[in-house]
Motif scaffolding. Structure first.
Motif, PDB file in Angstrom:
ATOM      1  N   LYS A 225       4.916 -12.404   5.796  1.00 60.65           N
ATOM      2  CA  LYS A 225       4.336 -11.443   5.397  1.00 60.65           C
ATOM      3  C   LYS A 225       4.216 -11.356   3.847  1.00 60.65           C
TER       4      LYS A 225
ATOM      5  N   THR B  24      -1.682  -9.161  11.600  1.00 60.23           N
ATOM      6  CA  THR B  24      -0.800  -9.084  10.499  1.00 60.23           C
ATOM      7  C   THR B  24       0.452  -8.591  10.813  1.00 60.23           C
TER       8      THR B  24
ATOM      9  N   PHE C  11      -4.219   3.106   2.636  1.00 54.98           N
ATOM     10  CA  PHE C  11      -3.329   4.044   2.378  1.00 54.98           C
ATOM     11  C   PHE C  11      -2.738   3.771   1.073  1.00 54.98           C
TER      12      PHE C  11
ATOM     13  N   SER D 106       0.317   1.641   9.432  1.00 53.65           N
ATOM     14  CA  SER D 106      -0.252   0.334   9.381  1.00 53.65           C
ATOM     15  C   SER D 106      -0.106  -0.358   7.983  1.00 53.65           C
ATOM     16  N   ALA D 107      -0.232   0.307   6.909  1.00 56.92           N
ATOM     17  CA  ALA D 107      -0.088   0.052   5.268  1.00 56.92           C
ATOM     18  C   ALA D 107       1.642  -0.758   5.228  1.00 56.92           C
ATOM     19  N   MET D 108       2.184   0.183   5.648  1.00 56.79           N
ATOM     20  CA  MET D 108       3.956  -0.121   5.439  1.00 56.79           C
ATOM     21  C   MET D 108       4.108  -1.355   6.487  1.00 56.79           C
ATOM     22  N   HIS D 109       3.573  -1.366   7.355  1.00 48.11           N
ATOM     23  CA  HIS D 109       3.994  -2.610   8.352  1.00 48.11           C
ATOM     24  C   HIS D 109       3.310  -3.844   7.964  1.00 48.11           C
ATOM     25  N   THR D 110       2.296  -3.761   7.172  1.00 42.97           N
ATOM     26  CA  THR D 110       1.901  -4.992   6.208  1.00 42.97           C
ATOM     27  C   THR D 110       2.409  -5.484   5.533  1.00 42.97           C
ATOM     28  N   LEU D 111       3.155  -4.632   4.516  1.00 47.91           N
ATOM     29  CA  LEU D 111       3.990  -5.106   3.433  1.00 47.91           C
ATOM     30  C   LEU D 111       5.061  -6.009   3.828  1.00 47.91           C
TER      31      LEU D 111
ATOM     32  N   LEU E   5       9.261 -11.826   7.734  1.00 53.86           N
ATOM     33  CA  LEU E   5       9.232 -11.413   6.638  1.00 53.86           C
ATOM     34  C   LEU E   5       8.434 -12.723   5.511  1.00 53.86           C
TER      35      LEU E   5
ATOM     36  N   PHE F 278       5.970  -8.893  -3.839  1.00 56.78           N
ATOM     37  CA  PHE F 278       5.289 -10.195  -3.280  1.00 56.78           C
ATOM     38  C   PHE F 278       5.942 -11.123  -4.560  1.00 56.78           C
TER      39      PHE F 278
ATOM     40  N   ILE G 171       1.309  -5.871  12.710  1.00 55.58           N
ATOM     41  CA  ILE G 171       1.445  -4.458  12.676  1.00 55.58           C
ATOM     42  C   ILE G 171       1.616  -4.071  14.147  1.00 55.58           C
TER      43      ILE G 171
ATOM     44  N   PHE H 210       7.819  -6.042   4.891  1.00 53.95           N
ATOM     45  CA  PHE H 210       9.332  -5.622   5.325  1.00 53.95           C
ATOM     46  C   PHE H 210       9.108  -5.880   6.895  1.00 53.95           C
TER      47      PHE H 210
END
Lengths: 682, 308
Positions: free
Chosen positions: B72, B48, B83, A90-95, B69, B101, B50, A97
Motif C-alpha cells: 500500500k 487496491t 474523499f 475506500s480512501a482510508m483503506h487505500t492509504l 502495508l 508515504f 479495499i 494502513f
C-alpha cells in the motif's frame, strides 16, 4: 503475524491527524468537565468542600458518570465515522494502513480524546484539595472510558451508519443488564418461585459497569473490577476481529454483518413484544406475557426492524417470512421452556447437605423473627428451611387453586441459599398456614439461631438509650390519655431481662395463638460505631463519641408473663391499660353482610362497657388473618382529653359532645364474645 | 506487475465479478474498459485491497494485496468518488501524505502545484469536482507510487489538464517503470495511452490484449479492381477466391471500392492483394474501437454497445 501485530501499533501519523481533525471533542469535553468538576469549586470557594470531594471520590457525581460513557461514545463515533461512507472508507483503506492499524489508531485516538479532559480535571481537583483522594475515581473513570470505548468500537464495526451506531451502542451498553431484567420479567410471570432478587438482581447491576461503579461505591468487589479490566482487551479483540471481517462495501448500510442483522431484528422484536405486552397488561387487556399486545408488538417491531435493517419499506419477501418463522420458533421454545418448566427450575430444592447457609428474607422473616432477613447456618435449621421450600413447591396454593383458609397469611419472602457451588434463590408471594402442625416453622421459630437473633440484650445492637411503653391498637395513641411511659435508665436492666426471658422462651404455639397485644415497647439503641459517610441527623455526638440510633419495636402479648409481672410490680400495667376505663361505647358490624362499602353494613350499637372491655382480649394477634370479609368489626370509642391534645372526632353522649378516639378490633365469626355482643346490642 | 486470478465477488448475492483474470505487465499502462456496472470499480477496489474477494486473489509483484502495508505504501489509487478530510487544505493534505508515504517527493509536489495552479489554503472539499481530481492526482503522483490505479481518471477534467495528467503518467511509466491500471467506460480515451486493454463485461474479461500485437495482425484495407474483374457487392464468391489465404473479418463494398478488415501479417496482406493488380490499394489506420469490434466478431457483436 505482522498483520496481527498491527492491531497493537497505532499509526502516529493518523493519530496526530485524528487529534487535529477532531479537536472539538476534547474541547467540548474540557468545557463539560470544567463546569461539572472545577466550576462548583470556584463558585463555592475551595475551602470546606470536603463533601464535594467525597462525592467525587465515591463516584456519586452524576455528571462524571455520564461523561464516562458519553465521551467514549462521541469519540468512537467520530473516529470510526469514515466507515460509514463508501468514499471515506475506500480512501482510508487505500492509504498505507492495515485494518489493524486503523482500528488500533481509532481506539487510541478515542481514548485520548475522552480521557484528556478527565485527566486535566482530576489533576486540578487533586491540586486544589482533593489530593490523593482523586486517584481512585480517576482510575475508575479511566476504566469506564476504556471499557465503553472498546464497546462502542464493536458497535461501529457492526453498523454501517451513524444512526444505527447510536442505536446499537445503546443496545450493547444495556444488553446484559437488559437481558437479565427480561429474563426476570418472563421468569416471574411464568416460573413459580422465580426471583430477580439475589443473584439476578446482583448481576443486572454488575453487568453494566457504569451502574455498578455508580451504585455500589465504595464497596467494590475486586473480582468485578478485574472482570471489567479484562473485558477491555476482550472487547478490543472482538472489535478488531470484526474489523478484519467487515465488508467495506457495506458502508452506508444499516449493518455490516448478516448475522447481526438477524440478531438486531430478534432483539427489537422481543423488546417490542415485551413492552407492548406489559402495556396491555397495565391496561387490563390481558396478562403478561401472552396477550394481544405481545402479538401486535412483535409483528410491528419485527417489520420495523426489518425495514431498518434493509433500509427499505419493501421487506415483504421470502427472507422476511423465514426470519419471522425463525423468531416464532425461538419464542415458542422459550415460552414452552418456562411454562412447562422444562429446566426443572420450580421443583429444584437444594439438598440440605449442600447448603452452607440460607437466609429468609421478607415478610415471613419479619413476622416470625422481627427482622427483614435472618440467616441460618446450623444443619438442622437448614434442613427445616429446605423442608419449608419443599412445602412451598408442593403446596403452592395460588397455582393449584386450593383456596385460602382461616389462618392463612400472605407472605412475600425469598430463600437465598449459599451453596457449595454457588448461589440459589427462590421467592414467593403466597399463602402460608400459621398452624402448630407446621413443623418447619415451629423448629425455625424456636431454634437457637432464631432466638439469638431476637436477643434484645445482644451488645451488637448497641447501648439501650431509651425505652417507652405504650398502648397497642394502632390509632390509639397513648398521648390521648396520658398513658405513655418512659422508663428510667435504672429500670432498663430489669425490664429488658424480663422481656428477653419471655422472648427466648416463647413457643411457636404461643406465638400463633390468637391474642391481643397488651403493650407496645419501643427500645432505642445507640450504636457508637457509625459508618464514616453518615451525615447528621442520622448520627449525633455524646460524651461517648459519635453515634447513630436504631429502634426496635416489640408488641407484648398476654403470655409474656415475666414482662407483665414486672409492669404490674412497678405499677405501670394499670397505667398502660387505663384507657380501657375511658371506653364509652362501641359499634359492631358484620363485614360478610355487605359487599364492599362500610355504609352498607348493618351496624349494632353496644353500650355495655364491661362487655366491650372483655372483647378487647378477643382480637387476633399481629399475624394478619386474611379473610377479613368474614370477620366482624368492633369499633370502640374511647374518650380523650382534647384540651391538651388537639382536634378529635366528636360523639354525643347524654346530649354532650365528647371528643373520642377510635380503636378497631377484628373479631372472627367463631369468637364466643361475638354472641354476647350481638345480644347486648341495642 | 499486477495479477488477478479467478476473482469472484458478489454483493448481496448479486455477482459483480465472475472469475475475472487480469494481468498488467510491469511498467505498462493497462486500460480496463467496460460500461457502467461491468465491474471495473469493484475490480480496482480489490486490486487496491479495499475489498476482499469472495474467491480468487489480487497480487502485486507476486504478493497478495489485501492488508499488505508495504504494498500500500507503494500504491496510489484515485477513485472515481473522492474523499478528503473535511477541513484540510491542499498543503495539509500534502503534509499528511508526506508522513504516510515513504517515497513522497516534495519537489514533485511543488512542481505540480505550480503546473496545476490550485489554491493551497482553501479547503479541498470546497474545490470543484475537477479541481478535487487534480488535487488527488497531485497528492498521489507526489507519493511516487510504483503502482498507480485510476478509476475514470479524466472525468471532469478539461482537455489541457487531461493532457498534463497523462503526461505525468507516461513520464513516470517511462522513467520509473510505474505500472498503471486505469479504468474507463470509453475506449477512445484509452487509445494512444494504453499498452494493453482488457474489456470487462458483466464481471468477466471478454478480451485482454497487448495493443501492439493486436494492431500488427489486424488491417483495414481499401481496395478497388478494374471493371469486369469480379469486384463489387454482387460477387462475394469471387472475393473469397481472390483473398484466398487471408482471414477476412469484414468486407464492405462502396461502388467499386471494397473496404476489408483482414487478420494476417502485413507482408502477406500486401503480397496476396498486390498479386491481384488492384487499381487502388491502401492500408488505412484502424481505430481501437474497430480493432476490438472485429477481434470479437464483427460490428454486430454486442461489444458495440459496450465500448462506444
Amino acid at each position: 503475524m505482522n498483520s496481527a501485530l498491527s492491531y497493537f501499533k497505532p499509526s502516529a501519523a493518523l493519530l496526530r491527524e485524528n487529534l487535529k481533525r477532531f479537536w472539538g471533542v476534547p474541547a467540548i469535553g474540557m468545557v463539560c468537565w470544567f463546569f461539572a468538576g472545577i466550576f462548583p469549586l470556584l463558585a463555592d470557594g475551595i475551602v470546606n468542600n470536603n463533601w464535594f470531594f467525597e462525592t467525587i471520590a465515591e463516584m456519586h457525581n452524576p455528571f462524571f458518570i455520564f461523561f464516562s460513557i458519553a465521551f467514549p461514545f462521541v469519540a468512537s463515533g467520530v473516529t470510526m465515522r469514515y466507515l460509514f461512507s463508501t468514499a471515506s472508507s475506500s480512501a482510508m483503506h487505500t492509504l498505507p494502513f492495515t485494518r489493524g492499524k486503523l482500528f488500533c489508531t481509532s481506539f487510541v485516538s478515542s481514548a485520548v480524546m475522552s480521557l484528556a479532559p478527565a485527566a486535566v480535571t482530576f489533576l486540578v481537583l487533586s491540586l486544589v484539595g482533593g489530593g490523593i483522594l482523586m486517584l481512585v475515581p480517576f482510575a475508575l473513570t479511566v476504566l469506564l472510558m476504556l471499557f465503553y470505548t472498546a464497546m462502542f468500537h464493536i458497535a461501529a464495526m457492526l453498523t454501517g451508519n451513524a444512526v444505527l451506531y447510536t442505536g446499537v451502542s445503546g443496545i450493547l451498553a444495556a444488553a446484559l443488564s437488559g437481558a437479565v431484567l427480561l429474563v426476570g420479567l418472563y421468569g416471574q410471570a411464568l416460573l413459580y418461585g422465580f426471583t430477580l432478587n439475589g443473584v439476578y438482581e446482583t448481576y443486572a447491576v454488575r453487568f453494566t459497569p457504569l451502574l455498578y461503579i455508580a451504585l455500589t461505591s465504595p464497596d467494590y468487589e475486586p473480582v468485578w473490577l478485574a472482570v471489567y479490566i479484562l473485558s477491555v482487551p476482550v472487547m478490543y479483540a472482538i472489535g478488531a476481529a470484526l474489523y478484519s471481517r467487515r465488508r467495506i462495501e457495506r458502508a452506508g448500510d444499516s449493518f455490516t454483518f448478516t448475522w447481526f442483522e438477524t440478531l438486531f431484528t430478534f432483539i427489537i422484536t422481543f423488546a417490542g413484544m415485551t413492552i407492548m405486552s406489559l402495556i396491555f397488561e397495565a391496561s387490563e387487556l390481558g396478562e403478561f406475557p401472552l396477550n394481544l399486545g405481545s402479538i401486535v408488538g412483535a409483528a410491528l417491531c419485527f417489520l420495523i426492524a426489518r425495514m431498518v435493517s434493509r433500509k427499505s419499506l419493501r421487506v415483504f419477501n421470502r427472507r422476511t417470512l423465514v426470519q419471522g418463522g425463525s423468531y416464532l420458533c425461538v419464542i415458542a421454545l422459550m415460552l414452552c421452556t418456562l411454562v412447562f418448566d422444562l429446566t426443572g427450575y420450580e421443583r429444584r430444592v437444594p439438598d440440605a447437605r449442600d447448603v452452607k447457609s440460607v437466609s429468609i428474607v421478607g415478610s415471613l422473616s419479619y413476622h416470625l423473627f422481627d427482622t427483614l432477613e435472618i440467616e441460618f447456618t446450623e444443619p438442622e435449621n437448614i434442613r427445616h428451611v429446605t423442608a419449608l421450600h419443599k412445602m412451598m413447591v408442593n403446596d403452592s396454593r395460588s397455582r393449584t387453586n386450593t383456596g385460602i383458609r382461616e389462618g392463612d397469611i400472605l407472605m412475600n419472602f425469598s430463600l437465598n441459599y449459599a451453596l457449595a457451588g454457588g448461589e440459589l434463590a427462590r421467592s414467593w408471594s403466597d399463602y402460608i398456614t400459621m398452624e402448630s402442625a407446621n413443623e418447619s416453622l415451629k423448629a425455625l421459630f424456636e431454634s437457637r439461631e432464631a432466638k439469638a437473633q431476637a436477643d434484645i440484650l445482644n451488645p451488637d445492637l448497641g447501648t439501650p438509650a431509651g425505652i417507652t411503653l405504650d398502648a397497642p391498637y394502632g390509632m390509639m395513641s397513648s398521648s390521648y390519655y396520658g398513658g405513655s411511659v418512659t422508663l428510667s435508665s435504672d429500670d432498663y436492666g430489669e425490664f429488658l431481662s424480663a422481656l428477653n426471658k419471655d422472648i427466648q422462651s416463647e413457643t411457636w404455639e404461643e406465638f400463633i395463638s390468637p391474642h391481643p397485644d397488651v403493650v407496645n415497647v419501643n427500645i432505642a439503641y445507640n450504636v457508637y460505631d457509625q459508618p464514616p459517610s453518615m451525615q447528621p441527623p442520622l448520627y449525633g455526638q455524646s460524651s461517648s463519641g459519635s453515634f447513630y440510633s436504631i429502634n426496635k419495636s416489640i408488641e407484648i402479648p398476654p403470655h409474656y408473663s415475666n414482662t407483665i409481672t414486672w409492669l404490674k410490680q412497678n405499677g405501670l400495667h394499670a397505667r398502660l391499660t387505663e384507657w380501657q376505663k375511658r371506653i364509652l361505647s362501641a359499634e359492631l358490624y358484620d363485614r360478610s353482610t355487605a359487599n364492599n362499602y362500610p355504609w352498607e353494613y348493618e351496624t349494632l350499637y353496644i353500650s355495655d362497657v364491661a362487655l366491650i372491655q372483655s372483647a378487647l382480649g378477643c382480637g387476633r394477634n399481629h399475624l394478619t388473618y386474611t379473610d377479613y370479609s368474614m370477620h366482624w368489626e368492633l369499633t370502640v370509642f374511647v374518650e380523650v382529653d382534647d384540651k391538651n391534645y388537639g382536634w378529635h372526632d366528636q360523639r354525643e353522649y347524654n346530649g354532650v359532645m365528647v371528643p373520642v378516639t377510635i380503636v378497631n378490633i377484628s373479631l372472627p365469626p367463631d369468637a364466643p364474645i361475638l354472641k354476647e355482643l350481638i345480644a347486648s346490642a341495642k | 506487475m499486477i495479477d488477478i486470478t479467478s476473482l469472484t465477488k458478489q454483493f448481496d448475492k448479486t455477482p459483480a465479478l465472475d472469475g475475472l483474470e487480469l494481468h498488467v505487465k510491469k511498467g505498462s499502462i493497462y486500460g480496463l474498459i467496460g460500461v457502467n456496472g461491468s465491474g471495473k470499480t469493484t475490480a480496482l477496489k480489490i486490486v487496491t485491497g479495499i475489498l476482499r474477494p469472495d474467491i480468487g486473489e489480487a497480487r502485486m509483484d507476486g504478493e497478495p494485496v489485501y492488508d499488505n502495508l508495504s504494498l500500500k505504501a507503494r500504491m496510489g489509487f484515485i477513485p472515481d468518488e473522492l474523499f478528503f478530510f473535511g477541513s484540510y487544505s491542499l498543503t495539509e493534505c500534502a503534509s499528511f501524505y508526506k508522513r504516510l508515504f515513504p517515497g513522497w517527493n516534495a519537489e514533485r509536489f511543488a512542481e505540480m502545484k505550480e503546473r496545476f495552479a490550485l489554491p493551497e489554503r482553501r479547503r479541498v472539499t470546497r474545490f470543484s469536482k475537477g479541481m478535487q481530481k487534480q488535487a488527488a492526482f497531485m497528492l498521489t503522483m507526489s507519493a511516487m507510487p510504483d503502482f498507480l490505479i485510476l478509476d475514470e481518471p479524466i472525468d471532469g477534467l478539461d482537455p489541457l489538464v487531461r493532457k498534463l495528467v497523462w503526461k505525468y503518467i507516461v513520464d513516470d511509466v517511462a522513467a520509473r517503470s510505474m505500472t498503471v491500471l486505469v479504468s474507463s467506460h470509453n475506449l477512445r480515451e484509452m487509445e494512444g495511452i494504453c499498452d494493453s486493454i482488457g474489456i470487462l463485461h458483466r464481471g468477466k474479461m471478454l478480451i485482454e490484449r497487448d495493443l501492439d500485437e493486436l494492431k500488427s495482425d489486424l488491417h483495414k484495407v481499401q481496395v478497388a479492381f478494374p471493371e469486369g474483374s469480379g469486384s463489387g457487392a454482387d460477387n462475394a464468391a469471387a472475393a473469397v477466391e481472390r483473398y484466398n489465404g487471408l482471414e477476412l473479418l469484414h468486407r464492405e463494398t462502396r461502388g467499386t471500392v471494397e473496404l476489408l478488415i483482414i487478420r494476417a501479417p502485413e507482408d502477406i496482406v500486401r503480397s496476396v492483394i498486390g498479386a491481384q493488380n488492384p487499381l487502388i490499394f491502401d492500408l488505412l489506420p484502424l481505430s481501437l474501437e474497430e480493432i476490438f469490434m472485429y477481434e470479437l466478431g464483427g460490428e454486430h457483436s454486442e461489444l458495440g454497445a459496450i465500448i462506444f
